[in-house]
Every structure is written in C-alpha cells, then in structure tokens.
Design a protein around this motif. Sequence first.
Motif, short mmCIF file in Angstrom:
data_model
loop_
_atom_site.label_atom_id
_atom_site.label_comp_id
_atom_site.label_asym_id
_atom_site.label_seq_id
_atom_site.Cartn_x
_atom_site.Cartn_y
_atom_site.Cartn_z
N GLU A 147 0.83 -1.20 0.00
CA GLU A 147 0.00 0.00 0.00
C GLU A 147 0.87 1.26 0.00
OE1 GLU A 147 -3.12 0.15 2.95
OE2 GLU A 147 -3.50 -2.00 2.72
N ILE A 148 1.96 1.23 0.76
CA ILE A 148 2.87 2.38 0.80
C ILE A 148 3.50 2.58 -0.57
CG2 ILE A 148 5.08 3.20 1.73
CD1 ILE A 148 4.19 1.94 4.44
N ASP A 149 3.96 1.51 -1.20
CA ASP A 149 4.54 1.62 -2.54
C ASP A 149 3.55 2.22 -3.54
OD1 ASP A 149 6.95 0.57 -1.69
OD2 ASP A 149 6.54 -1.46 -2.43
N TYR A 150 2.32 1.75 -3.48
CA TYR A 150 1.29 2.25 -4.39
C TYR A 150 1.04 3.73 -4.14
CZ TYR A 150 -3.17 3.02 -6.65
OH TYR A 150 -4.17 3.54 -7.42
N GLU A 151 0.95 4.10 -2.88
CA GLU A 151 0.68 5.51 -2.56
C GLU A 151 1.86 6.41 -2.92
OE1 GLU A 151 -1.97 8.24 -2.01
OE2 GLU A 151 -2.48 6.14 -1.68
N LEU A 152 3.08 5.89 -2.81
CA LEU A 152 4.24 6.65 -3.24
C LEU A 152 4.19 6.90 -4.76
CD1 LEU A 152 7.08 5.04 -1.11
CD2 LEU A 152 6.33 7.43 -1.03
N GLN A 153 3.76 5.90 -5.51
CA GLN A 153 3.62 6.08 -6.95
C GLN A 153 2.53 7.11 -7.26
OE1 GLN A 153 5.52 4.76 -9.52
NE2 GLN A 153 4.36 6.26 -10.71
N THR A 154 1.44 7.05 -6.50
CA THR A 154 0.37 8.03 -6.67
C THR A 154 0.86 9.44 -6.37
OG1 THR A 154 -1.27 6.37 -6.06
CG2 THR A 154 -1.97 8.66 -5.92
N LEU A 155 1.65 9.56 -5.31
CA LEU A 155 2.22 10.86 -4.96
C LEU A 155 3.15 11.36 -6.06
CD1 LEU A 155 2.72 13.22 -3.03
CD2 LEU A 155 4.42 11.79 -1.86
N TYR A 156 3.99 10.47 -6.57
CA TYR A 156 4.90 10.85 -7.65
C TYR A 156 4.13 11.37 -8.86
CZ TYR A 156 8.35 10.51 -11.36
OH TYR A 156 9.17 10.80 -12.43
N ASP A 157 3.09 10.64 -9.25
CA ASP A 157 2.27 11.05 -10.39
C ASP A 157 1.62 12.42 -10.14
OD1 ASP A 157 2.96 8.70 -11.67
OD2 ASP A 157 1.08 7.68 -11.16
N ALA A 158 1.13 12.62 -8.92
CA ALA A 158 0.50 13.89 -8.57
C ALA A 158 1.51 15.03 -8.60
CB ALA A 158 -0.15 13.80 -7.19
N LEU A 159 2.73 14.76 -8.15
CA LEU A 159 3.77 15.78 -8.20
C LEU A 159 4.12 16.14 -9.65
CD1 LEU A 159 6.10 14.49 -5.35
CD2 LEU A 159 4.89 16.67 -5.37
N GLN A 160 4.18 15.15 -10.50
CA GLN A 160 4.49 15.39 -11.91
C GLN A 160 3.39 16.22 -12.57
OE1 GLN A 160 7.42 14.55 -13.50
NE2 GLN A 160 8.03 14.03 -11.41
N ALA A 161 2.13 15.96 -12.19
CA ALA A 161 0.99 16.66 -12.78
C ALA A 161 0.66 17.95 -12.03
CB ALA A 161 -0.22 15.74 -12.81
N ASN A 162 1.37 18.20 -10.92
CA ASN A 162 1.15 19.39 -10.09
C ASN A 162 -0.30 19.46 -9.58
OD1 ASN A 162 2.15 21.59 -8.74
ND2 ASN A 162 1.64 23.03 -10.38
N GLU A 163 -0.81 18.34 -9.10
CA GLU A 163 -2.17 18.25 -8.56
C GLU A 163 -2.11 18.42 -7.04
OE1 GLU A 163 -3.61 14.45 -9.85
OE2 GLU A 163 -3.69 15.07 -11.94
N GLU A 164 -2.31 19.64 -6.60
CA GLU A 164 -2.15 19.98 -5.18
C GLU A 164 -3.06 19.15 -4.25
OE1 GLU A 164 0.19 21.90 -3.87
OE2 GLU A 164 0.98 22.27 -5.89
N GLY A 165 -4.31 18.96 -4.65
CA GLY A 165 -5.24 18.20 -3.81
C GLY A 165 -4.80 16.76 -3.63
N GLN A 166 -4.38 16.13 -4.70
CA GLN A 166 -3.92 14.74 -4.62
C GLN A 166 -2.61 14.62 -3.86
OE1 GLN A 166 -5.57 11.87 -5.64
NE2 GLN A 166 -3.95 10.96 -4.43
N ILE A 167 -1.75 15.61 -4.00
CA ILE A 167 -0.49 15.61 -3.27
C ILE A 167 -0.76 15.61 -1.76
CG2 ILE A 167 1.56 17.00 -2.71
CD1 ILE A 167 1.53 17.91 -5.68
N LYS A 168 -1.64 16.50 -1.35
CA LYS A 168 -1.98 16.61 0.08
C LYS A 168 -2.61 15.31 0.58
CE LYS A 168 -4.50 19.44 3.38
NZ LYS A 168 -5.37 20.59 3.58
N GLU A 169 -3.53 14.76 -0.19
CA GLU A 169 -4.21 13.52 0.20
C GLU A 169 -3.22 12.36 0.30
OE1 GLU A 169 -7.45 10.57 -1.85
OE2 GLU A 169 -7.80 12.73 -2.04
N SER A 170 -2.32 12.25 -0.66
CA SER A 170 -1.33 11.17 -0.65
C SER A 170 -0.39 11.29 0.54
CB SER A 170 -0.53 11.16 -1.95
OG SER A 170 -1.32 10.74 -3.03
#
Length: 62
Positions: free
Chosen positions: A23-46
């Motif tokens: 789950e941590i690995d998956y969420e880290l990937q989600t955070l990375y994707d959000a950082l690349q797309a500059n999605e502030e809401g998803q970054i905070k949630e992740s």
Amino acid sequence: MEKVIQTLKRIDGEKRIPVLKMEIDYELQTLYDALQANEEGQIKESKQKLERLRSELIHLEA
C-alpha cells in the motif's frame, strides 16, 4: 487468556506488514504522479495517507 490474545494480534500484524508495504509503494507512486501533474489536492491527500500508513507500520513492527 491474555497471552493468547497477544499471540493472535502478533500473527495478524505479521500478515498485515507485507500488505501495508505494498500500500505504501502504491501511494508513493500516486504521490509521484500527482507531483508530476502538479495536482495539489492529490499531493496533500497522498501525503496524509502515507503518514497514516507509516504510523501503522511503525506500530506493527514495534
């Protein structure tokens, strides 16, 4: 009876640790994707979810 309960909790925790790491690995990937797309809401949630997962992992490994 108390020792039985502690043993069961330990066994459940040992089974949870590998799932938690995935789950941590998956969420880290989600955070990375959000950082690349500059999605502030998803970054905070992740980040919040990663903090909860980290706390749970520390608790289980202790």
